[in-house]
Scaffold this active site. Sequence first.
Site, PDB file in Angstrom:
ATOM      1  N   HIS A 146       0.842  -1.202   0.000  1.00  0.00           N
ATOM      2  CA  HIS A 146       0.000   0.000   0.000  1.00  0.00           C
ATOM      3  C   HIS A 146       0.880   1.256   0.000  1.00  0.00           C
ATOM      4  O   HIS A 146       0.634   2.197  -0.765  1.00  0.00           O
ATOM      5  CB  HIS A 146      -0.906  -0.029   1.240  1.00  0.00           C
ATOM      6  N   GLU A 147       1.902   1.276   0.860  1.00  0.00           N
ATOM      7  CA  GLU A 147       2.784   2.449   0.931  1.00  0.00           C
ATOM      8  C   GLU A 147       3.608   2.605  -0.348  1.00  0.00           C
ATOM      9  O   GLU A 147       3.806   3.729  -0.827  1.00  0.00           O
ATOM     10  CB  GLU A 147       3.705   2.333   2.150  1.00  0.00           C
ATOM     11  N   HIS A 150       1.528   4.367  -2.835  1.00  0.00           N
ATOM     12  CA  HIS A 150       1.541   5.830  -2.702  1.00  0.00           C
ATOM     13  C   HIS A 150       2.736   6.423  -3.447  1.00  0.00           C
ATOM     14  O   HIS A 150       2.608   7.430  -4.160  1.00  0.00           O
ATOM     15  CB  HIS A 150       1.635   6.224  -1.223  1.00  0.00           C
ATOM     16  N   GLU A 223      -6.270   7.092  -1.028  1.00  0.00           N
ATOM     17  CA  GLU A 223      -6.156   5.878  -0.223  1.00  0.00           C
ATOM     18  C   GLU A 223      -6.769   4.685  -0.960  1.00  0.00           C
ATOM     19  O   GLU A 223      -6.250   3.568  -0.888  1.00  0.00           O
ATOM     20  CB  GLU A 223      -6.835   6.072   1.138  1.00  0.00           C
TER      21      GLU A 223
END
Length: 293
Positions: A146-147, A150, A223
């Site tokens: 997930h990071e 980003h 997100e």
Amino acid sequence: MRILLFLATNMAVLVLVSTVFNLLGLEGILAANGVDLNLQGLLIFCALFGFGGSLISLFLSKWMAKRGTGTYIIEQPRNRDEQWLVDTVRELAAEAGIGMPEVGIFPSQAANAFATGWNRNDALVAVSAGLLQRFRPEEVRAVMAHEIGHVANGDMVTLSLIQGVINTFVMFLARVIGHTVDRVVFKTERGYGIGYYAVTIVTELVLGFLASMIVFWFSRWREYRADAAGAALTTNTHMIAALQRLREEQGMPQDLPGELTAFGISEQIKQGFAGLLRSHPPLEDRIRALQAA
């Protein structure tokens, strides 16, 4: 490339707004009502501070994140957990097509992680010690994916661009309104009276609060994109499992600094109107979005 896009977009916004001012003859309209204001000069002044502040924050983001969270950067892994974390991030970064970011662990028992940095090839991803200890390996991998999402999506640069535009126009509109009220209502003929400063400060606070809703809306939208990226880099099942585990621990205090909240993977629950000022969507909504994908 993204930094060049950042600067080019900022310049395009300024040119567009300046052209609109000229076409509408706003400066002449204000002058006819006793408001002597150089709109183009004021816009450039506000842009220098608005965009400049965002750009400086972007370049200093890694340094501030390390200082603000006490993140320990893994340069030489000291144990199997650190080696596994570095290897996992390396694999995810390669799959996402970005440079190997710095990998860190910050001393917090709350389950959280964050990513920051001005460049997708010079970023920082970090995970809390509590999350690394309590989550299963596939859940930690999904959180790190997930990071990495980003970083690969360029979210830090995009958020800085949006913040820069908002900073510029909040400063600009507050000063136009303050100057107009000072001249028309308080009848100040030369210089700036108390009306200008009072109205400008109050207007800047109000407009800043309202404009922040745009920033938070974008933060919530990104997100979902990072969740989708995390699912693509791992599996949908593992990303959902990680979010479900985060939901189970949502009551624990979060100790990320305020400026890093938007870059973490979760935040404290906010209800009602405060929900408009949250940087993350509810975990239930994020889980449903992945289940529907």
